[in-house]
Design a protein around this motif. Structure first.
Motif, PDB file in Angstrom:
ATOM      1  N   ILE A   8     -14.942  77.010 -24.741  1.00 59.19           N
ATOM      2  CA  ILE A   8     -15.745  77.582 -24.016  1.00 59.19           C
ATOM      3  C   ILE A   8     -15.565  78.015 -23.005  1.00 59.19           C
TER       4      ILE A   8
ATOM      5  N   LYS B 160     -16.138  87.965 -21.102  1.00 55.96           N
ATOM      6  CA  LYS B 160     -17.041  87.869 -20.789  1.00 55.96           C
ATOM      7  C   LYS B 160     -18.228  88.734 -19.352  1.00 55.96           C
TER       8      LYS B 160
ATOM      9  N   THR C 268     -12.055  83.489 -31.626  1.00 56.10           N
ATOM     10  CA  THR C 268     -12.525  82.595 -31.284  1.00 56.10           C
ATOM     11  C   THR C 268     -12.802  81.113 -30.794  1.00 56.10           C
TER      12      THR C 268
ATOM     13  N   PHE D 237     -14.277  85.560 -25.117  1.00 61.99           N
ATOM     14  CA  PHE D 237     -15.214  85.306 -25.672  1.00 61.99           C
ATOM     15  C   PHE D 237     -14.551  85.429 -27.690  1.00 61.99           C
TER      16      PHE D 237
END
Length: 226
Positions: A161, A187, A157, A166
């Protein structure tokens, strides 16, 4: 083609800032993969790259080859035509000698020459088997057996962000200590998978492999962007 190349390079190598928390079991597995890879001078791999778009119900598959000399940050990435009648026809190449990078697109008859970005934020296929070391938290999620071989599954991960993806799911051959595949979860809902078909360590290639040969590509325009 640009989008295919972007996501291919994404899975081949990403740098970012380090993440604080790591899964201990995953770290042991990944360190074994990294140590084995770093013991080789040059590695050559054939791979399959697949884009799965569930919204449009389309799938794009492309074959390629990468030759990597990680200790010197040199590599040659070749993408082949998607035309089934011309599978071995090179459609695009990305080559670097560690300082300069050439991006050649056959249909445009053009090669772009740039300086290699060593700032730590660039896509770098030379780090194909060590990309987890910076910018990710990781967790071991179990194993899976395919065609008699056991694969260890680790999810990466990204710390950032704002990345367009992701998660990256790695499948690692438990016996060989090698990455077998990587699956990017975007995403947007798309999935991008990279599967290693062959892995040839310590392959012998000439030093000229890591530079673009203009003489071998007559009529190609060189655009120097350095």
């Amino acid at each position: 083609m640009k989008r295919i190349t972007l996501y291919l390079l994404l899975v081949l190598g990403i740098n970012a800032t380090a993440f604080a928390q790591k899964d201990a079991e995953a770290k042991v597995i990944l360190n074994q993969v990294s140590a084995k890879y770093k013991a080789y001078n040059i590695v050559k791999s054939d791979f399959t790259f697949v884009i799965d778009n569930p919204q449009s119900q389309t799938t794009i598959t492309q074959e390629g080859t990468i030759v990597v000399q990680s200790k010197t940050n040199k590599y040659k990435l070749s993408l082949y035509s998607q035309d089934p009648t011309a599978k071995n026809l090179v459609e695009q190449e990305i080559i670097t000698d560690g300082k300069n990078q050439w991006t050649y697109t056959k249909k445009d008859k053009e090669v772009q020459l740039n300086k290699v970005d060593n700032a730590g934020e660039s896509f770098n296929p030379a780090q194909i088997f060590t990309m987890y070391e910076k910018g990710y938290k990781y967790i071991y999620t179990g194993s899976e057996t395919l065609k008699g071989r056991v694969y260890q599954i680790i999810d990466l991960t990204p710390e950032d962000i704002d990345k367009s993806f992701f998660k990256i799911r790695l499948m690692i051959d438990k016996t060989k200590k090698q990455i077998y595949s990587a699956l990017i979860f975007d995403k947007s809902g798309n999935k991008y998978s990279y599967t290693i078909k062959t892995f040839i360590p310590n392959v012998q290639v000439p030093e000229s492999t890591f530079t673009f040969d203009t003489k071998a590509h007559p009529g190609v325009e060189v655009v120097d962007l350095r």
